[in-house]
Design an enzyme around this catalytic site. Structure first.
Site, PDB file in Angstrom:
ATOM      1  N   LYS A 113       0.805  -1.223   0.000  1.00  0.00           N
ATOM      2  CA  LYS A 113       0.000   0.000   0.000  1.00  0.00           C
ATOM      3  C   LYS A 113       0.837   1.272   0.000  1.00  0.00           C
ATOM      4  O   LYS A 113       0.329   2.336  -0.335  1.00  0.00           O
ATOM      5  CB  LYS A 113      -0.938   0.018   1.210  1.00  0.00           C
ATOM      6  CG  LYS A 113      -2.031  -1.011   1.084  1.00  0.00           C
ATOM      7  CD  LYS A 113      -3.210  -0.658   1.920  1.00  0.00           C
ATOM      8  CE  LYS A 113      -4.373  -1.537   1.541  1.00  0.00           C
ATOM      9  NZ  LYS A 113      -5.559  -1.258   2.277  1.00  0.00           N
ATOM     10  N   LYS A 194      -4.398 -10.221  -6.768  1.00  0.00           N
ATOM     11  CA  LYS A 194      -5.607 -10.417  -5.959  1.00  0.00           C
ATOM     12  C   LYS A 194      -6.767  -9.597  -6.538  1.00  0.00           C
ATOM     13  O   LYS A 194      -6.544  -8.480  -7.004  1.00  0.00           O
ATOM     14  CB  LYS A 194      -5.304  -9.935  -4.531  1.00  0.00           C
ATOM     15  CG  LYS A 194      -6.294 -10.406  -3.498  1.00  0.00           C
ATOM     16  CD  LYS A 194      -5.964  -9.842  -2.131  1.00  0.00           C
ATOM     17  CE  LYS A 194      -6.377  -8.391  -2.002  1.00  0.00           C
ATOM     18  NZ  LYS A 194      -6.507  -7.901  -0.632  1.00  0.00           N
ATOM     19  N   LYS A 197     -10.722  -3.845  -5.662  1.00  0.00           N
ATOM     20  CA  LYS A 197     -11.406  -2.676  -6.203  1.00  0.00           C
ATOM     21  C   LYS A 197     -10.399  -1.627  -6.679  1.00  0.00           C
ATOM     22  O   LYS A 197     -10.737  -0.752  -7.465  1.00  0.00           O
ATOM     23  CB  LYS A 197     -12.318  -2.131  -5.101  1.00  0.00           C
ATOM     24  CG  LYS A 197     -13.144  -0.947  -5.438  1.00  0.00           C
ATOM     25  CD  LYS A 197     -14.295  -1.304  -6.355  1.00  0.00           C
ATOM     26  CE  LYS A 197     -14.806  -0.135  -7.152  1.00  0.00           C
ATOM     27  NZ  LYS A 197     -15.071   1.072  -6.397  1.00  0.00           N
TER      28      LYS A 197
END
Ligand code: TYM
Length: 329
Positions: A113, A194, A197
């Site tokens: 992230k 993965k 969204k």
């Protein structure tokens, strides 16, 4: 007595990966007769990356509504918002004092992230300490999650053991529960990533609220492997293996049964019927979701859940503070 606890962040629209890896497990866990269940919305975790306040507000209610719509029963499970039980933030701080910089630096979710970003909040880095607090506050014995959360639950176990060794037995050391099938649903356009969204390609994921025709189109477009065989083999056929896992999760059938049905038939019928299986499962969830998402019923479930949760969380926090030497009256 078993205690199950888990949650889904309100940081974007929910896709079927979260359902397969997490939410459907919550529903299944409630069947255990000697168990207590805590399913919460980790809104404090969502704000580790920037959130629009209006969206955060709505999404938090939406995640709780998905829980109920999918079958989490407020009579059997405490359903609540993390930010309404203040013990989470407080124990989160205390767990930060026990977590090492080095071990937090090794968390793959943080690496993913933060990669390539300049402005990363310090809370994104310390996030796993708050997640440990979420789990330990309820003395959870089991944490149903998808594969990507395994490392965080393992860190929680390390922190619980470290704390107990230093300050005395305060916390239960939890186990992750990760299903073999559905614990890592991959992107429809790339089985190496993965399903998420955050992928800019909207056809790479199916959302819980997607219309039947959208689901049909997305699954028809899903990448497959070259030899036209519906065979479960992650090494040689990752794209089809991913679709087989989705099929199994949504139809409730075992993978070998599905493989057998489509033997020698290519991908056409397989993909069509996969879409129908997904639609059949999602339609009643979508209907119930729409009924409750903006209802008073949801508000009262969340209030009741927070009260039940706080009674347990406050008690654990008190014990942890006392053990560490804080003055507790
Ligand atoms: P989150 O919000 O990213 O995901 C929620 C749950 O869904 C699972 N999941 C998936 N499973 C299979 N395939 C996928 N593509 C997929 N995408 C998501 C995740 O593994 C997870 O179980 N840190 C947590 C939230 C959290 C939490 C907790 C969970 C905060 N405190 C305490 C359990 C206990 C998270 O970010 O999950």
């Amino acid at each position: 007595m078993k205690r199950f606890l888990s949650g889904i962040k309100p940081s974007g629209e929910l896709n079927i990966g979260g359902y397969a890896g997490a939410l459907r497990q919550y529903v299944a866990m409630q069947q255990e007769s000697d168990a207590e269940n805590f399913y919460f919305v980790p809104d404090l975790h969502a704000v580790t990356v920037p959130q629009d306040p209006k969206e955060l507000h709505q999404r938090s209610k939406e995640i709780a509504a998905y829980y109920i719509a999918a079958g989490v029963d407020p009579k059997k499970s405490a359903i609540f918002l993390q930010s309404q039980v203040s013990a989470h933030a407080e124990l989160g701080w205390l767990m930060e004092t026990q977590a090492y910089f080095g071990e937090l630096s090794r968390m793959t979710q943080f690496k993913d992230k933060s990669e390539g970003k300049d402005a990363v909040s310090s809370a994104l880095f310390t996030y796993p300490a708050l997640m440990a607090a979420d789990i330990l506050l309820y003395q959870a014995t089991h944490v149903p999650v998808g594969e990507d959360q395994k490392q965080h639950v393992e860190l929680t176990r390390d922190l619980a053991n470290r704390f107990n060794n230093k300050f005395g037995d305060v916390f239960t050391v939890p186990e992750p529960i990760i299903q073999e099938v559905g614990c890592r649903i991959m992107s429809l356009d790339d089985p190496g990533k993965k399903m998420s969204k955050s992928n800019p390609n909207k056809s790479s994921y199916v959302l819980m609220l997607d219309e039947p025709d959208t689901i049909r189109k997305k699954l028809a477009r899903a990448v497959t492997d070259s030899d036209m065989q519906v065979r479960y083999d992650w090494e040689a056929k990752p794209a089809v293996s991913n679709l087989l896992e989705i099929y199994s999760v949504f139809s409730g059938e075992e993978i070998p049964v599905i493989e057998k049905r489509y033997e020698g038939q290519g991908y056409g019928a397989f993909k069509k019927e996969l879409a129908e299986a997904v639609i059949a499962k999602l339609t009643p969830i979508q209907e119930r979701f729409r009924e409750i998402v903006d209802s008073e019923e949801l508000v009262s479930i969340l209030k009741d859940g927070a009260e039940r949760a706080a009674a347990i969380a406050d008690e654990t926090l008190r014990k942890a503070k006392q053990a560490m030497g804080f003055v507790v009256f």
